[in-house]
Design an enzyme around this catalytic site. Structure first.
Site, PDB file in Angstrom:
ATOM      1  N   HIS A  49      -9.029   8.681  12.178  1.00  0.00           N
ATOM      2  CA  HIS A  49      -8.584   7.595  13.065  1.00  0.00           C
ATOM      3  C   HIS A  49      -8.796   8.014  14.511  1.00  0.00           C
ATOM      4  O   HIS A  49      -8.050   8.829  15.036  1.00  0.00           O
ATOM      5  CB  HIS A  49      -7.102   7.283  12.827  1.00  0.00           C
ATOM      6  CG  HIS A  49      -6.857   6.656  11.500  1.00  0.00           C
ATOM      7  ND1 HIS A  49      -6.387   7.346  10.425  1.00  0.00           N
ATOM      8  CD2 HIS A  49      -7.050   5.391  11.072  1.00  0.00           C
ATOM      9  CE1 HIS A  49      -6.299   6.527   9.387  1.00  0.00           C
ATOM     10  NE2 HIS A  49      -6.696   5.337   9.756  1.00  0.00           N
ATOM     11  N   TYR A  60      -9.610  -5.430   8.469  1.00  0.00           N
ATOM     12  CA  TYR A  60      -8.355  -4.852   8.953  1.00  0.00           C
ATOM     13  C   TYR A  60      -8.607  -3.677   9.889  1.00  0.00           C
ATOM     14  O   TYR A  60      -8.011  -3.572  10.958  1.00  0.00           O
ATOM     15  CB  TYR A  60      -7.521  -4.393   7.749  1.00  0.00           C
ATOM     16  CG  TYR A  60      -6.280  -3.638   8.116  1.00  0.00           C
ATOM     17  CD1 TYR A  60      -5.120  -4.316   8.470  1.00  0.00           C
ATOM     18  CD2 TYR A  60      -6.247  -2.242   8.130  1.00  0.00           C
ATOM     19  CE1 TYR A  60      -3.972  -3.625   8.825  1.00  0.00           C
ATOM     20  CE2 TYR A  60      -5.109  -1.548   8.483  1.00  0.00           C
ATOM     21  CZ  TYR A  60      -3.977  -2.248   8.829  1.00  0.00           C
ATOM     22  OH  TYR A  60      -2.848  -1.568   9.188  1.00  0.00           O
ATOM     23  N   HIS A  61      -9.491  -2.793   9.470  1.00  0.00           N
ATOM     24  CA  HIS A  61      -9.689  -1.554  10.240  1.00  0.00           C
ATOM     25  C   HIS A  61     -10.357  -1.832  11.583  1.00  0.00           C
ATOM     26  O   HIS A  61     -10.178  -1.074  12.528  1.00  0.00           O
ATOM     27  CB  HIS A  61     -10.496  -0.545   9.432  1.00  0.00           C
ATOM     28  CG  HIS A  61      -9.932  -0.363   8.047  1.00  0.00           C
ATOM     29  ND1 HIS A  61     -10.349  -1.130   6.980  1.00  0.00           N
ATOM     30  CD2 HIS A  61      -8.963   0.443   7.590  1.00  0.00           C
ATOM     31  CE1 HIS A  61      -9.662  -0.776   5.897  1.00  0.00           C
ATOM     32  NE2 HIS A  61      -8.810   0.172   6.232  1.00  0.00           N
ATOM     33  N   ASP A 119      -8.509  13.709   9.289  1.00  0.00           N
ATOM     34  CA  ASP A 119      -8.047  12.457   9.894  1.00  0.00           C
ATOM     35  C   ASP A 119      -9.155  11.837  10.763  1.00  0.00           C
ATOM     36  O   ASP A 119      -9.557  12.408  11.767  1.00  0.00           O
ATOM     37  CB  ASP A 119      -6.799  12.799  10.738  1.00  0.00           C
ATOM     38  CG  ASP A 119      -6.332  11.659  11.626  1.00  0.00           C
ATOM     39  OD1 ASP A 119      -6.728  10.510  11.375  1.00  0.00           O
ATOM     40  OD2 ASP A 119      -5.546  11.942  12.552  1.00  0.00           O
ATOM     41  N   TYR A 170       0.868  -1.188   0.000  1.00  0.00           N
ATOM     42  CA  TYR A 170       0.000   0.000   0.000  1.00  0.00           C
ATOM     43  C   TYR A 170       0.896   1.227   0.000  1.00  0.00           C
ATOM     44  O   TYR A 170       1.727   1.390   0.909  1.00  0.00           O
ATOM     45  CB  TYR A 170      -0.817  -0.065   1.285  1.00  0.00           C
ATOM     46  CG  TYR A 170      -1.841   1.011   1.536  1.00  0.00           C
ATOM     47  CD1 TYR A 170      -2.896   1.228   0.656  1.00  0.00           C
ATOM     48  CD2 TYR A 170      -1.788   1.785   2.690  1.00  0.00           C
ATOM     49  CE1 TYR A 170      -3.868   2.175   0.927  1.00  0.00           C
ATOM     50  CE2 TYR A 170      -2.755   2.736   2.969  1.00  0.00           C
ATOM     51  CZ  TYR A 170      -3.788   2.924   2.081  1.00  0.00           C
ATOM     52  OH  TYR A 170      -4.747   3.856   2.359  1.00  0.00           O
ATOM     53  N   LYS A 180     -10.131  16.047  17.340  1.00  0.00           N
ATOM     54  CA  LYS A 180      -9.502  15.632  16.089  1.00  0.00           C
ATOM     55  C   LYS A 180      -9.622  16.845  15.158  1.00  0.00           C
ATOM     56  O   LYS A 180     -10.633  17.543  15.168  1.00  0.00           O
ATOM     57  CB  LYS A 180     -10.257  14.454  15.457  1.00  0.00           C
ATOM     58  CG  LYS A 180     -10.214  13.160  16.215  1.00  0.00           C
ATOM     59  CD  LYS A 180      -8.903  12.440  16.185  1.00  0.00           C
ATOM     60  CE  LYS A 180      -8.415  12.032  14.813  1.00  0.00           C
ATOM     61  NZ  LYS A 180      -7.104  11.296  14.886  1.00  0.00           N
TER      62      LYS A 180
HETATM   63  C1  3CP Z   1      -4.029 -17.412  -8.044  1.00  0.00           C
HETATM   64  N1  3CP Z   1      -4.668 -17.725  -9.164  1.00  0.00           N
HETATM   65  C2  3CP Z   1      -4.621 -19.036  -9.298  1.00  0.00           C
HETATM   66  C3  3CP Z   1      -3.880 -19.531  -8.199  1.00  0.00           C
HETATM   67  N2  3CP Z   1      -3.532 -18.507  -7.444  1.00  0.00           N
HETATM   68  N3  3CP Z   1      -5.115 -19.839 -10.223  1.00  0.00           N
HETATM   69  C4  3CP Z   1      -4.890 -21.152 -10.074  1.00  0.00           C
HETATM   70  N4  3CP Z   1      -4.192 -21.689  -9.066  1.00  0.00           N
HETATM   71  C5  3CP Z   1      -3.666 -20.926  -8.121  1.00  0.00           C
HETATM   72  N5  3CP Z   1      -2.985 -21.483  -7.159  1.00  0.00           N
HETATM   73  C6  3CP Z   1      -5.304 -16.798 -10.109  1.00  0.00           C
HETATM   74  C7  3CP Z   1      -6.507 -16.123  -9.519  1.00  0.00           C
HETATM   75  O1  3CP Z   1      -7.664 -16.896  -9.664  1.00  0.00           O
HETATM   76  C8  3CP Z   1      -6.543 -14.838 -10.312  1.00  0.00           C
HETATM   77  O2  3CP Z   1      -7.140 -15.024 -11.572  1.00  0.00           O
HETATM   78  C9  3CP Z   1      -5.097 -14.537 -10.553  1.00  0.00           C
HETATM   79  O3  3CP Z   1      -4.395 -15.752 -10.396  1.00  0.00           O
HETATM   80  C10 3CP Z   1      -4.549 -13.509  -9.558  1.00  0.00           C
HETATM   81  O4  3CP Z   1      -4.584 -14.068  -8.249  1.00  0.00           O
HETATM   82  P1  3CP Z   1      -5.404 -13.478  -7.043  1.00  0.00           P
HETATM   83  O5  3CP Z   1      -5.379 -14.469  -5.973  1.00  0.00           O
HETATM   84  O6  3CP Z   1      -6.721 -12.992  -7.469  1.00  0.00           O
HETATM   85  O7  3CP Z   1      -4.454 -12.284  -6.627  1.00  0.00           O
HETATM   86  P2  3CP Z   1      -4.632 -10.740  -6.806  1.00  0.00           P
HETATM   87  O8  3CP Z   1      -4.891 -10.367  -8.215  1.00  0.00           O
HETATM   88  O9  3CP Z   1      -3.483 -10.133  -6.160  1.00  0.00           O
HETATM   89  O10 3CP Z   1      -5.944 -10.429  -6.011  1.00  0.00           O
HETATM   90  C11 3CP Z   1      -6.019 -10.630  -4.611  1.00  0.00           C
HETATM   91  C12 3CP Z   1      -7.374 -10.189  -4.060  1.00  0.00           C
HETATM   92  C13 3CP Z   1      -7.640  -8.746  -4.485  1.00  0.00           C
HETATM   93  C14 3CP Z   1      -8.453 -11.077  -4.626  1.00  0.00           C
HETATM   94  C15 3CP Z   1      -7.360 -10.334  -2.556  1.00  0.00           C
HETATM   95  O11 3CP Z   1      -8.928  -8.309  -4.053  1.00  0.00           O
HETATM   96  C16 3CP Z   1      -6.597  -7.790  -3.989  1.00  0.00           C
HETATM   97  O12 3CP Z   1      -5.543  -7.647  -4.614  1.00  0.00           O
HETATM   98  N6  3CP Z   1      -6.840  -7.089  -2.921  1.00  0.00           N
HETATM   99  C17 3CP Z   1      -5.911  -6.091  -2.406  1.00  0.00           C
HETATM  100  C18 3CP Z   1      -6.614  -5.095  -1.601  1.00  0.00           C
HETATM  101  C19 3CP Z   1      -5.683  -4.049  -1.097  1.00  0.00           C
HETATM  102  O13 3CP Z   1      -4.595  -3.826  -1.636  1.00  0.00           O
HETATM  103  N7  3CP Z   1      -6.070  -3.382  -0.053  1.00  0.00           N
HETATM  104  C20 3CP Z   1      -5.207  -2.407   0.543  1.00  0.00           C
HETATM  105  C21 3CP Z   1      -5.815  -1.926   1.734  1.00  0.00           C
HETATM  106  P3  3CP Z   1      -8.612 -14.493 -11.873  1.00  0.00           P
HETATM  107  O14 3CP Z   1      -8.618 -13.051 -11.552  1.00  0.00           O
HETATM  108  O15 3CP Z   1      -8.829 -14.800 -13.303  1.00  0.00           O
HETATM  109  O16 3CP Z   1      -9.458 -15.255 -10.947  1.00  0.00           O
HETATM  110  S1  3CP Z   1      -4.731  -0.854   2.475  1.00  0.00           S
HETATM  111  C22 3CP Z   1      -5.538  -0.165   3.763  1.00  0.00           C
HETATM  112  C23 3CP Z   1      -4.555   0.414   4.737  1.00  0.00           C
HETATM  113  C24 3CP Z   1      -5.155   1.038   5.909  1.00  0.00           C
HETATM  114  C25 3CP Z   1      -6.025   2.213   5.559  1.00  0.00           C
HETATM  115  O17 3CP Z   1      -7.161   2.008   5.270  1.00  0.00           O
HETATM  116  O18 3CP Z   1      -5.582   3.346   5.624  1.00  0.00           O
END
Ligand code: 3CP
Length: 707
Positions: free
Chosen positions: A590, A227-228, A588, A73, A584
């Protein structure tokens, strides 16, 4: 003792202690010893990875085929700065992007809005228009790199800007991969970047999901977040129960609108925090999949894609300490291992200096390399779900799942999450959990190495933290906004904004589709939000805290009683309770620390007013005058303290000179010295025990009265 004696001792221990229940730092009781009998009645045993109930992971091959995504992030200052950071990260091993937006963008303000001034570019990147979004992703192939965006309040204009920026660089929505957080319910519960009331916000959520399902089917339309909750104080069970209840609420709303549960499930994703309670955190992630698969199956989902819970995890920011920051490297690494053992799909590891300021480049690199080392040097990707079959792990996975289901039923019988938000039940429960945790830390029952035990007199070398010149970022943004407005067709912009407002008012049209037309015409994030505000005024929510709990937990504790006695002596001297405003300021939201301090000060004998969120410095001073405050305690975690706290101090000196200002939060030493030279009374650093905070408030009142 001879060898035989030793062995008899071991056997005795096993016999006598196997059922002894110990309460760890979370709400889940752990036993000292687990045996085969603990697996009796555990129904998820025997399932395989990639099969319901997915306890062993959403994919059959898990990391052996594709390791989790290293997704840090990040985002700060303006789009050009963040673009450079993104491209560098990708070149050095990052596998996906995760954008941190600044607080004004979250709350739908352009950088030239006075309400946003001090926060521009501080806690994330400032995005005012599609032009900023294009700068943010310059030379990044959006059809190949998946992009996650943590955006909820201003989800419509920000996602619209992303889609238009991609289109204008030749990438069609159909080719986009990534995730939009789009989880507004938890914002009312903890994170506080809401803009509108819950009901219209739920319509926005649903319009976004529908649009993406239709036009960008590879994009995850939601990242329902726990998470939050954890960061705000919730334990593992509460975190899961709230997250899954929120997710269920979204699914129900979408089904009511006619979407198939299969389609909704396929692009729903989750986001959890991973804290220091190692075994419980692994079990929590496994239990989340079990409970969710059950819910989706009950709702009629049949396919594995719709039933399997996919998640991103982040190591706990709250567990980081400002004291001995290098210790955070160890905490983060072990938390990251829990996320991986729990089967996460994507992971953010925190930088070790984040309790001090925005992370330095070195600390960020180390955080990312931690994951690269885990993936490439440690063999963690070689075996699928290695904890499967452990008496302990399977038993506590099942235990957590059961407790989560019970709590979800309790929430449902209260009328569901929206009702539980409105009544304040959720906020109260989390705040109470946070207050209890604080009491356990302050009393030493919960050990934090280097903070409440094993303190070393040697200070760590100062970290080379990142400094943002917010004024310069703002000046650049304001100039670019002015240029954008001279180049665009104002009639086209006005027409598109009017159509968006009509769509909101009449309930017709898809709001994301309408916002895309506004953004394409070069309407700004702030203008789109204001068009909606004409229909749905900005929401206001009271801030509440609970008194009694903290004091009760520390009643027999000498250090706490001493602090309370100091307050009593002050009361006698004043002939009244000393009055404190906890405030606050800026964007912000939090408020965990502010609420916990308010609760503890009340229990110590102060009369405490807790101000509303998002106050300007002038409004904080109004509140201080209304509360007849002796001390104003400001909690600041956004990095905007120099401008905001500085202005409160200056204005208060004129309008209520007898009141002193203290600040708590993430304030680098140099800033603390600067603010103190300019009239601030004290800075209370992170990790301070409540008795020392109480004593500081007492001293502040005494000194302010004497001067
Ligand atoms: C993965 N794939 C697989 C396998 N592993 N296929 C077959 N076998 C495996 N073993 C496939 C998946 O189905 C997918 O394809 C592709 O590979 C990518 O994998 P993924 O698991 O979907 O991974 P990704 O693209 O990284 O996605 C992960 C999720 C996504 C699903 C969790 O939502 C994500 O990236 N979330 C991140 C959220 C985030 O960054 N939040 C930050 C919050 P298909 O797509 O075709 O199925 S930060 C907050 C901080 C605090 C604040 O609020 O201030």
């Amino acid at each position: 003792m001879n060898r035989e004696g030793d062995m008899r001792g071991d056997r005795d221990f096993a016999d006598e202690s196997r059922d002894a229940v110990r309460h760890g730092p979370s709400a889940v009781p752990l036993k000292a010893l687990y045996t085969a009998s603990d697996l009796e009645g555990v129904s998820h045993l025997g399932s395989r990875p990639g099969e319901a109930p997915f306890v062993r992971g959403p994919h059959a091959s898990m990391y052996t085929q594709k390791p989790w995504t290293i997704r840090q992030y990040a985002g700060y200052a303006d789009a050009a700065d963040s673009n450079l950071a993104f491209r560098t990260a990708l070149a050095e091993g990052a596998q996906g992007l995760s954008v941190a937006f600044d607080l004004p963008t979250h709350r739908g303000y352009d950088s030239d809005d006075p309400a946003a001034a001090a926060d521009v570019g501080m806690a994330g990147v400032a995005i005012d228009s599609v032009e900023d979004m294009k700068r943010l992703f310059r030379q990044i192939p959006l059809d190949r790199v998946s992009v996650s965006m943590t955006m909820n309040g201003a989800v419509l204009p920000v996602l619209a800007a992303f889609i238009v920026a991609a289109q204008e660089s030749g990438v069609r929505p159909e080719a986009l991969t990534g995730t939009i957080q789009n989880d507004i319910l938890k914002e009312y519960m903890v994170r506080n970047t809401w803009i509108f009331a819950p009901e219209p916000s739920l319509r926005i959520v649903a319009d976004v999901v529908e649009y993406l399902a239709e036009r960008a089917p590879r994009f995850n339309a939601m990242s329902v977040s726990g998470y939050h909750f954890q960061e705000a104080g919730a334990d593992a069970v509460l975190e899961l129960a709230l997250t899954l209840s929120n997710a269920r609420t979204y699914v129900d709303a979408l089904v009511t609108r006619g979407m198939s549960v299969e389609r909704i499930g396929e692009r729903l994703s989750f986001f959890f925090g991973v804290g220091t309670d190692f075994f419980v955190e692994i079990a929590k992630l496994r239990a989340a999949r079990v409970v969710w698969a059950g819910i989706m199956s009950e709702l009629g989902a049949r396919g594995a894609r719709a039933q399997a819970l996919r998640m991103h995890c982040q190591t706990s920011g709250w567990s980081l300490t400002a004291q001995h920051p290098q210790n955070n490297i160890v905490r983060t690494t072990i938390e990251a291992m829990a996320a991986v053992f729990g089967g996460t799909q994507s992971l953010h590891t925190n930088a070790y200096d984040e309790a001090l300021a925005l992370p330095s480049a070195d600390a960020s690199r180390l955080a990312r390399d931690t994951q690269l080392i885990m993936q490439h040097e440690m063999g963690l990707c070689d075996v699928i779900d290695p904890w499967a079959g452990s008496y302990m792990m399977e038993s506590i996975t099942d235990d957590i799942a059961g407790r989560v289901r019970d709590l979800m039923t309790q929430i449902a019988t209260q009328g569901g999450v929206v009702e539980a938000i409105r009544s304040g039940w959720v906020q109260q429960r989390i705040h109470e959990a946070a207050t209890r945790t604080q009491a356990r830390i302050d009393s030493g029952q919960r050990v934090v190495v280097g903070v409440n035990r094993f303190r070393s007199p040697e200070a760590d070398p100062p970290s080379n933290c990142l400094e943002i010149d917010g004024r310069q970022v703002r000046a650049r943004q304001v100039r670019q906004l002015a240029e954008l407005k001279t180049r665009r067709d104002d009639v086209l912009v006005a027409r598109a904004l009017a159509a968006l407002a009509d769509g909101a008012r009449d309930g017709t049209g898809n709001l994301l589709a309408l916002t895309i037309e506004c953004v394409r015409a070069r309407a700004t994030i702030g203008e789109c939000t204001r068009a909606l505000e004409g229909v749905w005024p900005r929401y206001k929510m009271p801030s509440r805290f609970s008194s009694g709990l903290y004091g009760e937990a520390r009643m027999v504790d000498a250090a706490w009683r001493d602090a309370c006695n100091r307050v009593s002596a002050l009361v006698t001297r004043l002939g009244r309770l000393p009055r404190v405003l906890i405030a606050k300021v800026g964007q912000d939201g939090h408020d965990r620390g502010a609420k916990t301090v308010a609760a503890a000060l009340t229990d110590a004998g102060f009369y405490v007013s807790l101000g509303a969120l998002f106050r300007s410095p002038g409004e904080v001073v109004d509140d201080a005058i209304a509360a007849k405050a002796d001390v104003v305690g400001i909690s600041s975690l956004s990095g905007a303290h120099l401008d905001l706290v500085g202005e409160v101090v200056r204005t208060l000196r004129v309008r209520r000179p007898m009141a002193a200002v203290v600040v708590g939060g993430i304030i680098p030493d140099e800033h603390a010295r600067f603010l103190k030279r300019n009239g601030l009374f004290a800075v209370l650093g992170p990790g301070a025990a409540m008795e020392s905070i109480v004593s500081s408030f007492v001293e502040t009142v005494e000194l302010a009265l004497a001067s």
